[in-house]
Design a protein around this motif. Sequence first.
Motif, PDB file in Angstrom:
ATOM      1  N   SER A 285       0.884  -1.248   0.187  1.00  0.00           N
ATOM      2  CA  SER A 285      -0.006   0.118  -0.002  1.00  0.00           C
ATOM      3  C   SER A 285       0.890   1.201  -0.052  1.00  0.00           C
ATOM      4  O   SER A 285       1.608   1.407   0.667  1.00  0.00           O
ATOM      5  N   THR A 286       0.877   2.157  -1.026  1.00  0.00           N
ATOM      6  CA  THR A 286       1.733   3.120  -1.172  1.00  0.00           C
ATOM      7  C   THR A 286       1.292   4.364  -0.379  1.00  0.00           C
ATOM      8  O   THR A 286       2.150   5.197  -0.004  1.00  0.00           O
ATOM      9  N   GLY A 287       0.187   4.522   0.051  1.00  0.00           N
ATOM     10  CA  GLY A 287      -0.220   5.636   0.796  1.00  0.00           C
ATOM     11  C   GLY A 287      -0.031   7.023   0.021  1.00  0.00           C
ATOM     12  O   GLY A 287      -0.038   8.114   0.534  1.00  0.00           O
ATOM     13  N   GLY A 288      -0.213   7.020  -1.303  1.00  0.00           N
ATOM     14  CA  GLY A 288      -0.125   8.150  -1.973  1.00  0.00           C
ATOM     15  C   GLY A 288       1.519   8.286  -2.516  1.00  0.00           C
ATOM     16  O   GLY A 288       1.727   9.326  -3.281  1.00  0.00           O
ATOM     17  N   ASN A 289       2.349   7.546  -2.006  1.00  0.00           N
ATOM     18  CA  ASN A 289       3.794   7.488  -2.516  1.00  0.00           C
ATOM     19  C   ASN A 289       4.057   7.395  -3.906  1.00  0.00           C
ATOM     20  O   ASN A 289       3.255   6.565  -4.571  1.00  0.00           O
ATOM     21  N   ARG A 290       4.660   8.285  -4.641  1.00  0.00           N
ATOM     22  CA  ARG A 290       4.779   8.308  -6.153  1.00  0.00           C
ATOM     23  C   ARG A 290       5.952   7.370  -6.477  1.00  0.00           C
ATOM     24  O   ARG A 290       6.510   7.405  -7.657  1.00  0.00           O
ATOM     25  N   PHE A 291       6.880   6.342  -5.529  1.00  0.00           N
ATOM     26  CA  PHE A 291       8.167   5.954  -5.799  1.00  0.00           C
ATOM     27  C   PHE A 291       7.895   5.194  -6.922  1.00  0.00           C
ATOM     28  O   PHE A 291       8.660   4.991  -7.840  1.00  0.00           O
ATOM     29  N   ILE A 292       6.518   4.103  -7.143  1.00  0.00           N
ATOM     30  CA  ILE A 292       6.660   3.170  -8.122  1.00  0.00           C
ATOM     31  C   ILE A 292       6.421   3.855  -9.539  1.00  0.00           C
ATOM     32  O   ILE A 292       7.095   3.730 -10.528  1.00  0.00           O
ATOM     33  N   SER A 293       5.516   4.748  -9.623  1.00  0.00           N
ATOM     34  CA  SER A 293       5.573   5.480 -10.826  1.00  0.00           C
ATOM     35  C   SER A 293       6.702   6.324 -11.252  1.00  0.00           C
ATOM     36  O   SER A 293       7.074   6.357 -12.608  1.00  0.00           O
ATOM     37  N   ASP A 294       7.421   6.746 -10.305  1.00  0.00           N
ATOM     38  CA  ASP A 294       8.557   7.653 -10.414  1.00  0.00           C
ATOM     39  C   ASP A 294       9.638   6.644 -11.075  1.00  0.00           C
ATOM     40  O   ASP A 294      10.370   6.793 -12.067  1.00  0.00           O
ATOM     41  N   PHE A 295       9.720   5.548 -10.598  1.00  0.00           N
ATOM     42  CA  PHE A 295      10.811   4.516 -10.963  1.00  0.00           C
ATOM     43  C   PHE A 295      10.492   4.102 -12.477  1.00  0.00           C
ATOM     44  O   PHE A 295      11.313   4.010 -13.342  1.00  0.00           O
ATOM     45  N   LEU A 296       9.060   3.697 -12.649  1.00  0.00           N
ATOM     46  CA  LEU A 296       8.664   3.120 -14.156  1.00  0.00           C
ATOM     47  C   LEU A 296       8.901   4.485 -15.112  1.00  0.00           C
ATOM     48  O   LEU A 296       9.453   4.198 -16.322  1.00  0.00           O
ATOM     49  N   ALA A 297       8.797   5.747 -14.836  1.00  0.00           N
ATOM     50  CA  ALA A 297       9.273   6.900 -15.675  1.00  0.00           C
ATOM     51  C   ALA A 297      10.824   6.849 -15.926  1.00  0.00           C
ATOM     52  O   ALA A 297      11.101   7.484 -16.852  1.00  0.00           O
ATOM     53  N   ASP A 314      -7.123   3.550  -7.018  1.00  0.00           N
ATOM     54  CA  ASP A 314      -7.152   4.523  -8.081  1.00  0.00           C
ATOM     55  C   ASP A 314      -5.951   5.557  -8.302  1.00  0.00           C
ATOM     56  O   ASP A 314      -5.611   5.785  -9.339  1.00  0.00           O
ATOM     57  N   GLY A 315      -5.729   6.048  -7.131  1.00  0.00           N
ATOM     58  CA  GLY A 315      -4.604   7.188  -7.117  1.00  0.00           C
ATOM     59  C   GLY A 315      -3.151   6.493  -7.876  1.00  0.00           C
ATOM     60  O   GLY A 315      -2.551   6.996  -8.612  1.00  0.00           O
ATOM     61  N   ASP A 316      -2.835   5.086  -7.390  1.00  0.00           N
ATOM     62  CA  ASP A 316      -1.443   4.386  -7.691  1.00  0.00           C
ATOM     63  C   ASP A 316      -1.856   4.325  -9.170  1.00  0.00           C
ATOM     64  O   ASP A 316      -0.991   4.365  -9.888  1.00  0.00           O
ATOM     65  N   ALA A 317      -2.976   3.703  -9.865  1.00  0.00           N
ATOM     66  CA  ALA A 317      -3.206   3.678 -11.271  1.00  0.00           C
ATOM     67  C   ALA A 317      -3.297   4.674 -12.085  1.00  0.00           C
ATOM     68  O   ALA A 317      -2.314   4.825 -13.072  1.00  0.00           O
ATOM     69  N   THR A 318      -3.407   5.819 -11.453  1.00  0.00           N
ATOM     70  CA  THR A 318      -3.520   7.206 -12.271  1.00  0.00           C
ATOM     71  C   THR A 318      -1.790   7.471 -12.424  1.00  0.00           C
ATOM     72  O   THR A 318      -1.630   8.052 -13.522  1.00  0.00           O
ATOM     73  N   LEU A 319      -1.284   7.446 -11.304  1.00  0.00           N
ATOM     74  CA  LEU A 319       0.331   7.772 -11.252  1.00  0.00           C
ATOM     75  C   LEU A 319       0.881   6.682 -12.213  1.00  0.00           C
ATOM     76  O   LEU A 319       1.698   7.196 -12.972  1.00  0.00           O
ATOM     77  N   ILE A 320       0.632   5.513 -12.073  1.00  0.00           N
ATOM     78  CA  ILE A 320       1.341   4.584 -12.965  1.00  0.00           C
ATOM     79  C   ILE A 320       0.921   4.867 -14.605  1.00  0.00           C
ATOM     80  O   ILE A 320       1.677   4.874 -15.428  1.00  0.00           O
TER      81      ILE A 320
END
Length: 489
Positions: A285-297, A314-320
């Motif tokens: 659970s990311t709690g809104g943390n952007r690390f996964i999306s930032d890493f993929l970027a 949904d927030g994680d999916a939007t960032l991804i």
Amino acid sequence: MSHMRREMEDMREEMKMMRRDVTVLSEKFDMENTNFRRQKDEESSVREQMDRRFGDMDDHLKYHEALLKNQKWKYEDLPVYYDDPSDHPFFATIKDLTCDMRYGRADGTIELINHDGSRYDDDDEHFQSHWKQFTDALEEYQYALKCMPDEKDTRLNIYHLELTPSVLELLDDALRQTHFKKFCLLCGRGWVGNLALDGINFAISYLDRNPILKELDLSHNNLSEDDHVSQLCDVIKAHPSVESIQLHGCFAREGTLNGFDVLCSLLTAGEINVKNIVFSGNDVSTGGNRFISDFLATNSALEILNLSRNRLDDGDATLIAGALKINTKLRLLDIRSNSIQTQGLNALKVALFDGTSLSSAADSNHTCYIDIERIDDHTNSLVQTGVINFPLDADEYDNPDTQYAPKACRQKKIYSLLSMRNRDCSNAHYLDEVPVEIMPEMLIAIQEYARHCDVDVDVKALSIVFEIMRRWDKALSICESSISDGCGM
């Protein structure tokens, strides 16, 4: 004075000549030095090839020597003092594997499975005898592995075994030079306490010592120690060949370690080499943390990421989704059984196919297949689905002629958008800003793109071309230009 000037001029000329001579000598020296270095490099290369060939010959010699020696080898069966030997099929399994390795019948895959889940004590003489003979054969098996083709995926799988300290010691010694490319250690049923800790230490140690290991699977092991995670990440970061890490169900919600923190460490450690990470069922659970999306970027080496059975929303999916507009390496993202609803699903769909315009469709992500679930409008239940792109093997992905390769997906999406607009004859309106000069190439491209959509789209290329030429005001300019060019000839 004039005499002194002449002498000075003569000295200057001599100095110039000396400088020229020094320059020539320096160039010759550099050339000779370059040749010398090249010869040294060639000599080193030849030596490496000779060492490798002699090493291969030595391995083949030792392998065949072992085969000859083992023609007289016999498996030592101790008296069976159990009521019914058939109640202990694991003994038969380990005996068969030992004989296969000794007699040259093993094909590169050694798979130990304790089907009945029985437990054995360290002081069990029969148990120890089987393991000792197995590990002796496993140590000798190193020569067979070295003689196998480079493309052979050798593997060691250990399933549902409670490895006691003495067995772990035997395995650790046997595997010091016996290198498999894939290693799987799935925990024994009810494997807890020191047995679990010792097993994880053994697996990490084997990864550290094995320079050719490509895949490590520690799924269902309870990784409860922070030191284990740190050691694993350090080994992964420094390892020359590891490409796949599987840690399904290793970090439970009630555990001492946070699954999301571990995932961040794992992604960072493997950003250079690791292509496949399975981190499903770990309560992420990311709690809104952007690390996964930032890493993929960052467009790292990662090609497959399995985050199913976690708590992404949904927030994680939007960032991804935002990261996927940049990422061109990821081929598969598995996010089934998370908390992603319609909002997140729509964001992911737009990342993979933005139909706002032809440019946005072309700039969408064409490489990643997303495995997810959607809400069925009729049954209001979850249905597994794939979003837009298609799952491909690495060889298919690299082949531009594959039907669902990224280039073909891009063409398919553009043609699909043109087809949708054709139904209400609106393509000419959207193409109003297209320069006349490139329109012929565009019409040719439409017909080329159509070959990827013959099955899925009922609008033919000729229909789209006819619509554009009939309704587009600039079409007349093309015709007039063609006529005038013909007259000029």
